[in-house]
Motif scaffolding. Sequence first.
Motif, short mmCIF file in Angstrom:
data_model
loop_
_atom_site.label_atom_id
_atom_site.label_comp_id
_atom_site.label_asym_id
_atom_site.label_seq_id
_atom_site.Cartn_x
_atom_site.Cartn_y
_atom_site.Cartn_z
N THR A 1 0.81 -1.20 -0.07
CA THR A 1 0.11 -0.09 0.10
C THR A 1 0.83 1.24 -0.13
O THR A 1 0.35 2.41 -0.66
CB THR A 1 -0.84 0.17 1.08
N GLY A 2 2.19 1.30 0.41
CA GLY A 2 2.97 2.34 0.53
C GLY A 2 2.27 3.49 1.53
O GLY A 2 2.41 4.59 1.25
N ASP A 3 1.71 3.23 2.30
CA ASP A 3 0.53 4.10 3.07
C ASP A 3 0.63 3.65 4.55
O ASP A 3 0.11 2.48 4.88
CB ASP A 3 -0.69 3.75 2.38
N LEU A 4 1.11 4.47 5.36
CA LEU A 4 1.12 4.15 7.02
C LEU A 4 -0.16 3.88 7.48
O LEU A 4 -0.64 3.28 8.57
CB LEU A 4 1.84 5.16 7.60
N GLN A 5 -1.30 4.42 6.52
CA GLN A 5 -2.83 4.35 6.99
C GLN A 5 -3.40 3.19 6.98
O GLN A 5 -4.56 2.91 7.51
CB GLN A 5 -3.46 5.62 6.73
N ALA A 6 -2.58 2.21 6.24
CA ALA A 6 -3.40 0.94 5.68
C ALA A 6 -3.50 0.11 7.03
O ALA A 6 -4.49 -0.63 7.13
CB ALA A 6 -2.20 0.22 4.93
N VAL A 7 -2.72 0.14 8.00
CA VAL A 7 -2.92 -0.34 9.18
C VAL A 7 -4.21 -0.43 9.92
O VAL A 7 -4.97 -1.00 10.24
CB VAL A 7 -1.65 -0.37 10.18
N SER A 8 -4.54 1.06 10.00
CA SER A 8 -5.80 1.53 10.65
C SER A 8 -6.88 1.31 9.97
O SER A 8 -7.83 0.83 10.32
CB SER A 8 -5.65 3.13 11.01
N ARG A 9 -6.85 1.41 8.59
CA ARG A 9 -7.98 0.83 7.67
C ARG A 9 -8.25 -0.43 7.61
O ARG A 9 -9.64 -0.95 7.79
CB ARG A 9 -7.66 1.33 6.02
N PHE A 10 -7.23 -1.33 7.79
CA PHE A 10 -7.49 -2.90 8.20
C PHE A 10 -8.15 -3.16 9.22
O PHE A 10 -9.16 -3.74 9.19
CB PHE A 10 -5.96 -3.51 8.10
N PHE A 11 -7.56 -2.27 10.42
CA PHE A 11 -8.43 -2.48 11.64
C PHE A 11 -9.93 -2.15 11.56
O PHE A 11 -10.85 -2.89 12.09
CB PHE A 11 -7.69 -2.13 12.96
N ASP A 12 -10.22 -1.17 10.80
CA ASP A 12 -11.62 -0.67 10.62
C ASP A 12 -12.19 -1.59 9.85
O ASP A 12 -13.41 -1.89 10.29
CB ASP A 12 -11.86 0.65 9.64
N SER A 13 -11.90 -2.34 8.81
CA SER A 13 -12.69 -3.32 8.24
C SER A 13 -12.68 -4.37 8.96
O SER A 13 -13.83 -4.97 8.75
CB SER A 13 -11.87 -3.46 6.75
N VAL A 14 -11.79 -4.68 9.76
CA VAL A 14 -12.10 -5.96 10.55
C VAL A 14 -13.43 -5.57 11.83
O VAL A 14 -14.12 -6.60 11.81
CB VAL A 14 -10.89 -6.23 11.50
#
Lengths: 225, 225
Positions: B198-211
């Motif tokens: 993703t080249g994107d540090l916000q990817a981690v928080s988006r992952f947890f939102d989708s979870v």
Amino acid sequence: MAESSAVPTESDAALERGITKLFAVLLAGEYAAYTRLIAESAMAPDIASRVAIARMASAEMGHFDLLAAQLEARGGDPIKAIGDYVDVFDRYHGATNPKSWYEAMIKAYIGDGLAADFYLELAHMLPDDARAVVEGVMAETGNSAFAIAQVRGKLAAEPVLRGPLTLWGRRLLGEAITHAQWVLAAEDDVTDLLFQGTGDLQAVSRFFDSVSDRHAQRMADLGLA
Amino acid sequence: MAESSAVPTESDAALERGITKLFAVLLAGEYAAYTRLIAESAMAPDIASRVAIARMASAEMGHFDLLAAQLEARGGDPIKAIGDYVDVFDRYHGATNPKSWYEAMIKAYIGDGLAADFYLELAHMLPDDARAVVEGVMAETGNSAFAIAQVRGKLAAEPVLRGPLTLWGRRLLGEAITHAQWVLAAEDDVTDLLFQGTGDLQAVSRFFDSVSDRHAQRMADLGLA
């Protein structure tokens, strides 16, 4: 078997009944073995041992599932089978409760071997389809190398344990024979199925003699004299 | 990957390191899940429930063996992997210790679902061969129907439990996210592997939102609001 003649005879029906009951008994045995391995895993001395016993327990559940599918295909109920037959196996396990990890390993190896003897004896007395099921269950037993290495390693480190562990190994055979005879005595359909081929009442005692010979070899495998 | 170019680059090596470490972490997670299911099986109310949880535990060992074979093929040691990574999973399980069979069933269903979310997220960030392994592990999770039936049956009989069991289900998500973040914080190689695409540090928080969204659906599956 019923499929081979137009009109099922009484002996076809008896054979089918015997096979269904046999699968029910074996399934209860696998469930009891799983339950005991789980309980004994609390004694495992390290992570590698805990993993090894977990694999043995999962292998028992694999056999259980194989037998459950066969039993269901014959109109049986795996849960009821456990309720009907688990007690005799629990009595065997209660009478042979290992006091140490090494006693548990000996029991796992000796018990697996005795089960394999029993299955082998069964296999050649069964019709083809039932034989394939029993051979499938037997084929998967095989965490023996781990148990042998554990017991031999312990004996090398503490030779004084050879005496008591040898007595333990002998006791396992005696208890297994006693409890197996209880099953046979209580379940005529199964006894008839197992020993019909021989037409000989002494077949039961010859079977137990041959088991004793193979037990002696397994004791030697473990380094127990 | 290293195979696709004549000279392995530093990023190839980092990728391989990340994958090996990821398999080690997942394997420790499967071992911890097995161990907890075994402990929780003591709460099973009847034989059918004991069989169901034994099957779940054996499925975890099946995943464990799949990962162990892959880890060994990459030069890793499954027993060492447990020693290195099991603590964070044990902390999660210690923080979410079910007090009843129904809490255990909710935890099994919710935990299986969260693991599947994580594996799915992983799968599309991995090279083909590693993806196939992760998908193989994911594919076998599926004793969900039993857990749903148990929890829904209990809620129908005792509707007053809906409130406390709903709180329990929510707590499981919070603890899972907290503990997953500990793993990611401690293992840069794994974090880089997961979120490099993703080249994107916000990817981690988006992952947890989708979870969280999928967790809400699973709560509804169980009859918890």
